[in-house]
Design an enzyme around this catalytic site. Sequence first.
Site, PDB file in Angstrom:
ATOM      1  N   ASP A 180       0.976   5.598   0.274  1.00 59.40           N
ATOM      2  CA  ASP A 180       0.237   6.724   0.832  1.00 59.40           C
ATOM      3  C   ASP A 180      -0.166   7.715  -0.246  1.00 59.40           C
ATOM      4  O   ASP A 180       0.312   7.661  -1.386  1.00 59.40           O
ATOM      5  CB  ASP A 180       1.108   7.448   1.862  1.00 59.40           C
ATOM      6  CG  ASP A 180       1.313   6.636   3.130  1.00 59.40           C
ATOM      7  OD1 ASP A 180       0.443   5.829   3.471  1.00 59.40           O
ATOM      8  OD2 ASP A 180       2.361   6.829   3.781  1.00 59.40           O
ATOM      9  N   TYR A 237      12.162   0.528  -3.485  1.00 55.77           N
ATOM     10  CA  TYR A 237      11.693   1.907  -3.592  1.00 55.77           C
ATOM     11  C   TYR A 237      12.859   2.809  -4.008  1.00 55.77           C
ATOM     12  O   TYR A 237      14.028   2.501  -3.747  1.00 55.77           O
ATOM     13  CB  TYR A 237      11.161   2.420  -2.249  1.00 55.77           C
ATOM     14  CG  TYR A 237       9.836   1.840  -1.826  1.00 55.77           C
ATOM     15  CD1 TYR A 237       8.641   2.503  -2.102  1.00 55.77           C
ATOM     16  CD2 TYR A 237       9.776   0.638  -1.123  1.00 55.77           C
ATOM     17  CE1 TYR A 237       7.425   1.978  -1.709  1.00 55.77           C
ATOM     18  CE2 TYR A 237       8.560   0.102  -0.722  1.00 55.77           C
ATOM     19  CZ  TYR A 237       7.383   0.777  -1.015  1.00 55.77           C
ATOM     20  OH  TYR A 237       6.184   0.247  -0.629  1.00 55.77           O
ATOM     21  N   ARG A 239      10.362   7.242   3.955  1.00 51.91           N
ATOM     22  CA  ARG A 239      10.304   8.704   4.035  1.00 51.91           C
ATOM     23  C   ARG A 239      10.983   9.220   5.302  1.00 51.91           C
ATOM     24  O   ARG A 239      11.621  10.281   5.291  1.00 51.91           O
ATOM     25  CB  ARG A 239       8.857   9.171   3.968  1.00 51.91           C
ATOM     26  CG  ARG A 239       8.208   8.976   2.600  1.00 51.91           C
ATOM     27  CD  ARG A 239       6.702   9.176   2.646  1.00 51.91           C
ATOM     28  NE  ARG A 239       6.367  10.519   3.108  1.00 51.91           N
ATOM     29  CZ  ARG A 239       5.126  10.866   3.480  1.00 51.91           C
ATOM     30  NH1 ARG A 239       4.147   9.978   3.454  1.00 51.91           N
ATOM     31  NH2 ARG A 239       4.889  12.092   3.882  1.00 51.91           N
ATOM     32  N   ARG A 282       0.840  -1.196   0.000  1.00 53.22           N
ATOM     33  CA  ARG A 282       0.000   0.000   0.000  1.00 53.22           C
ATOM     34  C   ARG A 282       0.877   1.250   0.000  1.00 53.22           C
ATOM     35  O   ARG A 282       1.862   1.321   0.730  1.00 53.22           O
ATOM     36  CB  ARG A 282      -0.897   0.009   1.238  1.00 53.22           C
ATOM     37  CG  ARG A 282      -1.878  -1.151   1.300  1.00 53.22           C
ATOM     38  CD  ARG A 282      -2.570  -1.176   2.650  1.00 53.22           C
ATOM     39  NE  ARG A 282      -3.471  -2.316   2.764  1.00 53.22           N
ATOM     40  CZ  ARG A 282      -4.094  -2.651   3.890  1.00 53.22           C
ATOM     41  NH1 ARG A 282      -3.909  -1.925   4.989  1.00 53.22           N
ATOM     42  NH2 ARG A 282      -4.895  -3.710   3.915  1.00 53.22           N
TER      43      ARG A 282
END
Length: 250
Positions: A52, A111, A198, A50
């Site tokens: 954001d 990522y 992040r 998932r």
Amino acid sequence: MPRYKLVVEYDGTPFTGWQHQTNGLSVQQAVEDAIARFTGAAVRIHCAGRTDSGVHATHQVVHVDLDKDWRPDTVRDATNAHLKPAPVAILSAEAVPETFHARLSAVKRHYVYRILNRRAPPALETNRVWHVAWKLDADAMHEAAQTLIGRHDFTTFRAAECQANSPVRTLDRLDVERIGDEIRIYASARSFLHHQVRSMTGTLERAGAGRWSVEDVRAALDARDRRRCGPMAPSSGLYLIGVDYPDLSE
């Protein structure tokens, strides 16, 4: 029911995130609605990870069960036709065994975080990078990043609302490189905590700006305290770029 694996690309800017939300359109809803329009039946898709609101993907993976056999290229092309004009595209579709699960079968996720490091703001990459106007030292960021590699308690880099059972994760890769005005941070692991990439990026930015030392980054990790984390980087620079699976033919 026939099961299909889809690789999905999307610009997360206009969406509330991947998962269904009550306050706006999610990527999941956009894809499910597009599939339902061409198949004539409601579906539920399952994703590898998932994302954001504002986070992008060049290689999100989902699986979906359909009520009849369709050619994979038809699944891809028909879904894309019904996705327009949303910034979402099905890059590929393939039939897979019923044992395949987009999330549970995944063995690694990849990522990249993109930082535009120059004085001038982005004109063409708005909402697709984190603009940092002050000079960052990518080598210092990379050195600091290596202290986070391995199996650790990542409580410092975990969102307060994270629902994972444990803060312990094994980080396989965290590399930082500069390409012209852009700094890219590559992160790979079997799984990540909510906001982990992040949060690590925001901490590495402190090291790149010369405000934190390598020892400061290590101390933040060891503290296991969310209050010791650097400022969390914005969602706009984060991309899911790959998901690894065992060989489906085995």
